[in-house]
Design an enzyme around this catalytic site. Structure first.
Site, PDB file in Angstrom:
ATOM      1  N   HIS A 302      -6.586 -15.151 -18.411  1.00  0.00           N
ATOM      2  CA  HIS A 302      -5.645 -15.909 -17.574  1.00  0.00           C
ATOM      3  C   HIS A 302      -6.440 -16.882 -16.718  1.00  0.00           C
ATOM      4  O   HIS A 302      -7.548 -16.580 -16.276  1.00  0.00           O
ATOM      5  CB  HIS A 302      -4.849 -14.959 -16.660  1.00  0.00           C
ATOM      6  CG  HIS A 302      -3.614 -15.564 -16.105  1.00  0.00           C
ATOM      7  ND1 HIS A 302      -3.628 -16.379 -15.000  1.00  0.00           N
ATOM      8  CD2 HIS A 302      -2.338 -15.521 -16.523  1.00  0.00           C
ATOM      9  CE1 HIS A 302      -2.393 -16.770 -14.739  1.00  0.00           C
ATOM     10  NE2 HIS A 302      -1.589 -16.278 -15.662  1.00  0.00           N
ATOM     11  N   ASP A 359       1.823 -11.297 -21.202  1.00  0.00           N
ATOM     12  CA  ASP A 359       2.317 -11.349 -22.592  1.00  0.00           C
ATOM     13  C   ASP A 359       1.821 -10.214 -23.470  1.00  0.00           C
ATOM     14  O   ASP A 359       2.307 -10.063 -24.592  1.00  0.00           O
ATOM     15  CB  ASP A 359       1.903 -12.690 -23.214  1.00  0.00           C
ATOM     16  CG  ASP A 359       2.589 -13.860 -22.525  1.00  0.00           C
ATOM     17  OD1 ASP A 359       1.897 -14.745 -22.021  1.00  0.00           O
ATOM     18  OD2 ASP A 359       3.835 -13.826 -22.453  1.00  0.00           O
TER      19      ASP A 359
HETATM   20  C1  SDX Z   1       0.741 -17.351 -19.584  1.00  0.00           C
HETATM   21  O1  SDX Z   1      -0.872 -20.158 -15.839  1.00  0.00           O
HETATM   22  C2  SDX Z   1       0.001 -19.227 -15.797  1.00  0.00           C
HETATM   23  O2  SDX Z   1       0.359 -18.747 -14.734  1.00  0.00           O
HETATM   24  C3  SDX Z   1       0.543 -18.795 -17.171  1.00  0.00           C
HETATM   25  C4  SDX Z   1       1.447 -17.563 -17.176  1.00  0.00           C
HETATM   26  C5  SDX Z   1       2.760 -17.813 -16.435  1.00  0.00           C
HETATM   27  O3  SDX Z   1       3.357 -16.821 -15.976  1.00  0.00           O
HETATM   28  O4  SDX Z   1       3.218 -18.995 -16.405  1.00  0.00           O
HETATM   29  O5  SDX Z   1       0.772 -16.463 -16.591  1.00  0.00           O
HETATM   30  C6  SDX Z   1       1.853 -17.191 -18.600  1.00  0.00           C
HETATM   31  O6  SDX Z   1       0.607 -18.400 -20.160  1.00  0.00           O
HETATM   32  C7  SDX Z   1      -0.257 -16.230 -19.766  1.00  0.00           C
HETATM   33  C8  SDX Z   1      -1.400 -16.591 -20.759  1.00  0.00           C
HETATM   34  C9  SDX Z   1      -0.888 -16.400 -22.203  1.00  0.00           C
HETATM   35  N1  SDX Z   1      -1.883 -16.922 -23.164  1.00  0.00           N
HETATM   36  C10 SDX Z   1      -2.636 -16.100 -23.923  1.00  0.00           C
HETATM   37  O7  SDX Z   1      -2.610 -14.868 -23.839  1.00  0.00           O
HETATM   38  C11 SDX Z   1      -3.516 -16.834 -24.945  1.00  0.00           C
HETATM   39  C12 SDX Z   1      -4.927 -16.206 -24.972  1.00  0.00           C
HETATM   40  N2  SDX Z   1      -5.598 -16.524 -23.689  1.00  0.00           N
HETATM   41  C13 SDX Z   1      -6.265 -17.745 -23.594  1.00  0.00           C
HETATM   42  O8  SDX Z   1      -6.304 -18.675 -24.585  1.00  0.00           O
HETATM   43  C14 SDX Z   1      -6.834 -18.106 -22.229  1.00  0.00           C
HETATM   44  O9  SDX Z   1      -7.309 -16.977 -21.639  1.00  0.00           O
HETATM   45  C15 SDX Z   1      -5.853 -18.815 -21.317  1.00  0.00           C
HETATM   46  C16 SDX Z   1      -5.240 -19.995 -21.981  1.00  0.00           C
HETATM   47  C17 SDX Z   1      -4.780 -17.875 -20.866  1.00  0.00           C
HETATM   48  C18 SDX Z   1      -6.631 -19.267 -20.087  1.00  0.00           C
HETATM   49  O10 SDX Z   1      -7.494 -20.253 -20.518  1.00  0.00           O
HETATM   50  P1  SDX Z   1      -8.567 -20.903 -19.506  1.00  0.00           P
HETATM   51  O11 SDX Z   1      -8.290 -20.541 -18.098  1.00  0.00           O
HETATM   52  O12 SDX Z   1      -8.653 -22.357 -19.846  1.00  0.00           O
HETATM   53  O13 SDX Z   1      -9.856 -20.146 -19.870  1.00  0.00           O
HETATM   54  P2  SDX Z   1     -10.934 -20.659 -20.909  1.00  0.00           P
HETATM   55  O14 SDX Z   1     -10.265 -21.033 -22.187  1.00  0.00           O
HETATM   56  O15 SDX Z   1     -11.791 -21.687 -20.230  1.00  0.00           O
HETATM   57  O16 SDX Z   1     -11.776 -19.327 -21.168  1.00  0.00           O
HETATM   58  C19 SDX Z   1     -12.853 -18.969 -20.336  1.00  0.00           C
HETATM   59  C20 SDX Z   1     -13.800 -18.199 -21.255  1.00  0.00           C
HETATM   60  C21 SDX Z   1     -14.164 -18.974 -22.513  1.00  0.00           C
HETATM   61  O17 SDX Z   1     -15.414 -18.475 -22.957  1.00  0.00           O
HETATM   62  P3  SDX Z   1     -16.792 -19.274 -22.484  1.00  0.00           P
HETATM   63  O18 SDX Z   1     -16.603 -20.735 -22.881  1.00  0.00           O
HETATM   64  O19 SDX Z   1     -16.880 -19.067 -20.993  1.00  0.00           O
HETATM   65  O20 SDX Z   1     -17.895 -18.592 -23.258  1.00  0.00           O
HETATM   66  O21 SDX Z   1     -13.124 -17.010 -21.743  1.00  0.00           O
HETATM   67  C22 SDX Z   1     -12.957 -17.112 -23.150  1.00  0.00           C
HETATM   68  C23 SDX Z   1     -13.137 -18.563 -23.523  1.00  0.00           C
HETATM   69  O22 SDX Z   1     -13.600 -18.675 -24.847  1.00  0.00           O
HETATM   70  N3  SDX Z   1     -11.592 -16.638 -23.434  1.00  0.00           N
HETATM   71  C24 SDX Z   1     -11.254 -15.852 -24.452  1.00  0.00           C
HETATM   72  C25 SDX Z   1      -9.885 -15.605 -24.296  1.00  0.00           C
HETATM   73  N4  SDX Z   1      -9.424 -16.250 -23.213  1.00  0.00           N
HETATM   74  C26 SDX Z   1     -10.484 -16.891 -22.685  1.00  0.00           C
HETATM   75  N5  SDX Z   1     -11.976 -15.337 -25.465  1.00  0.00           N
HETATM   76  C27 SDX Z   1     -11.308 -14.567 -26.343  1.00  0.00           C
HETATM   77  N6  SDX Z   1      -9.989 -14.262 -26.276  1.00  0.00           N
HETATM   78  C28 SDX Z   1      -9.248 -14.778 -25.261  1.00  0.00           C
HETATM   79  N7  SDX Z   1      -7.952 -14.490 -25.169  1.00  0.00           N
END
Ligand code: SDX
Length: 425
Positions: A302, A359
């Site tokens: 998140h 989720d």
């Molecule tokens: C919702 O914003 C809100 O409030 C949203 C929400 C709401 O109520 O409105 O809470 C609802 O959208 C919840 C999130 C649902 N999405 C998912 O579950 C999809 C999977 N999660 C992600 O893709 C990700 O974690 C996000 C999109 C939720 C957050 O993305 P960010 O903040 O841009 O984080 P990032 O992509 O920069 O990740 C940081 C690091 C990265 O690795 P490094 O580059 O530091 O090595 O964490 C890794 C990412 O690769 N990472 C993951 C991951 N999520 C982040 N690696 C593997 N699996 C994951 N799910």
């Protein structure tokens, strides 16, 4: 608090600081470009506040979520979705008299104009439910003008809150080729939605009380979440002067993405894929960690929560209770718990603050209600609607609101001479 000071590009500038009621600190860069010639660069706006807001407070480190000061734990277990919608949209939990009136208004505005049924007829059975929802919400502007401001504004807010569940249920009935079931005035919000979804003309259908309460709780948990992607979209579209229905339609589209509201559907599809692949969790955890692999652990991570998502805690604890009481054994719940345990023992996830979000478990409960997977994000939209409306109204009333128009840093070609087609080789 002392102003923020910046020295850049041969300029020194000071910027006033704002401190929120929860001691969050922000500095106002309204005069940044004028005083330094520079702009900020913040892809995804992770460090950028778009507004001051009194609606929802989140502390990502402490796993705190409050709607207008009330904790999500209290609201999810002690309030109702309609009361929470009143809290968000009108600013306070209703008195008994206000609640009765609000419920009556929502009940008596839940019908769609009969002509709107033609929209559903035009869709193929496999039309993506979020596309249908977004389109038909936008079409409400044609039937109920005046949702930008003016004397019909308040009744149009009630119309939208009342009709979205009808639009959602009608789109489902259309997708399975069953007749529409009309809203009932003798049922509450969640019960009426389930009735419209699952009743059939030839049989009496009484929604299960435990599932009705569970749905009401899920709607509360999704009701608002400050400046997330879809809410920021609603604010951005509304900042141009577009009406409420059009702005909410844009928010529905933004929510549909798998990184946002579409994740609840993606989680179940991911768990099912792992199950069919023999439950090889390590394979998928390793894929999620592999930078060369686009696979992500859906429902994990998140932008704000870095220790836990309080909503996931509430849902996970309810999932066990609901399934046990209904005598349902869902193998995907056991898979989800195993996956969570394995991931949270892995440094990759712990170091990055990646925990189950709202989720990760919500789909298990929607499945227990009989809601099809492709309707899960529609359920998210139903819950989020009062939050979107509250945020849109706050944006409209905020004297600081300007049309959203971010800047950029250009990195393309510098000026070059035009070459006629015949000379381009
Ligand atoms: C919702 O914003 C809100 O409030 C949203 C929400 C709401 O109520 O409105 O809470 C609802 O959208 C919840 C999130 C649902 N999405 C998912 O579950 C999809 C999977 N999660 C992600 O893709 C990700 O974690 C996000 C999109 C939720 C957050 O993305 P960010 O903040 O841009 O984080 P990032 O992509 O920069 O990740 C940081 C690091 C990265 O690795 P490094 O580059 O530091 O090595 O964490 C890794 C990412 O690769 N990472 C993951 C991951 N999520 C982040 N690696 C593997 N699996 C994951 N799910």
């Amino acid at each position: 608090m002392e102003p923020a000071r910046l020295s850049i590009n041969g300029h020194n500038a000071e910027f006033p600081v704002t401190v929120g009621t929860e001691d969050e600190v922000g500095f106002d860069i309204l005069k940044l470009r004028g005083s330094t010639g520079a702009i900020t660069l913040d892809p995804g706006f992770a460090n950028t506040g778009s507004c001051e807001s009194t609606i929802t407070y989140i502390d990502g480190e402490k796993g705190i979520l409050r709607y207008r000061g009330y904790t999500i734990e209290d609201l999810a277990t002690k309030s109702t979705f309609v009361d929470v919608a009143h809290l968000l949209v009108r600013g306070e939990l209703p008195t008994k008299k206000e609640a009765d009136k609000f419920n009556e208004d929502l009940t008596h505005h839940s019908l769609l104009h009969e002509d709107m049924k033609k929209f559903f007829e035009g869709y193929p059975a496999n039309a993506p439910p979020m596309s249908v929802l977004s389109t038909i919400v936008s079409s409400l502007s044609a039937y109920y003008p005046g949702s930008a401001d003016g004397e019909d504004f308040d009744v149009n807010i009630v119309r939208l809150l009342a009709k979205l569940k009808t639009i959602a249920a009608f789109s489902y009935k259309k997708s399975i080729g069953q007749p529409y079931i009309y809203p009932r005035n003798d049922m509450g919000y969640a019960a009426d939605f389930m009735h419209m979804m699952f009743a059939v003309p030839s049989e009496e259908y009484q929604p299960n009380d435990l599932l009705v309460r569970t749905l009401d709780m899920l709607l509360i948990l999704h009701a608002d979440h400050e400046q997330n992607c879809s809410t920021s979209t609603v604010r951005m579209v509304g900042s141009s002067g577009a009406d409420l229905f059009t702005s909410i339609s844009a928010g529905i589209s933004a929510l549909s993405g798998p990184l946002h509201g579409g994740a609840n559907t993606a989680v179940i599809e991911m768990l099912d894929m792992i199950r069919k692949d023999g439950g090889d969790f390590k394979k998928y955890v390793d894929k999620a960690k592999d930078k060369n692999d686009p696979f992500r652990l859906m429902g994990f991570g998140h932008r704000v929560y870095k220790n836990f998502d309080p909503r996931a805690h509430v849902i996970k604890s309810n999932a066990d209770e609901v399934l046990n009481k209904l005598g349902i054994s869902d193998p995907l719940l056991d898979l989800a718990k195993q996956l969570e345990r394995i991931a949270l023992e892995d440094d990759y996830f712990v170091e990055r603050g990646l925990y189950p979000n709202v989720d990760f478990y919500s789909g298990i409960l929607y499945r227990a209600m009989g809601i099809p997977t492709d309707m899960f994000t529609v359920m998210f939209a139903l819950g989020r609607l009062p939050g979107w409306i509250a945020q849109w109204v706050e944006m409209k009333k905020d004297p600081a609101t300007r049309i959203y128009r971010p800047r950029q840093i250009y990195t393309g070609y510098t000026k070059r001479a035009f070459v006629p087609t015949e000379n381009r080789g």
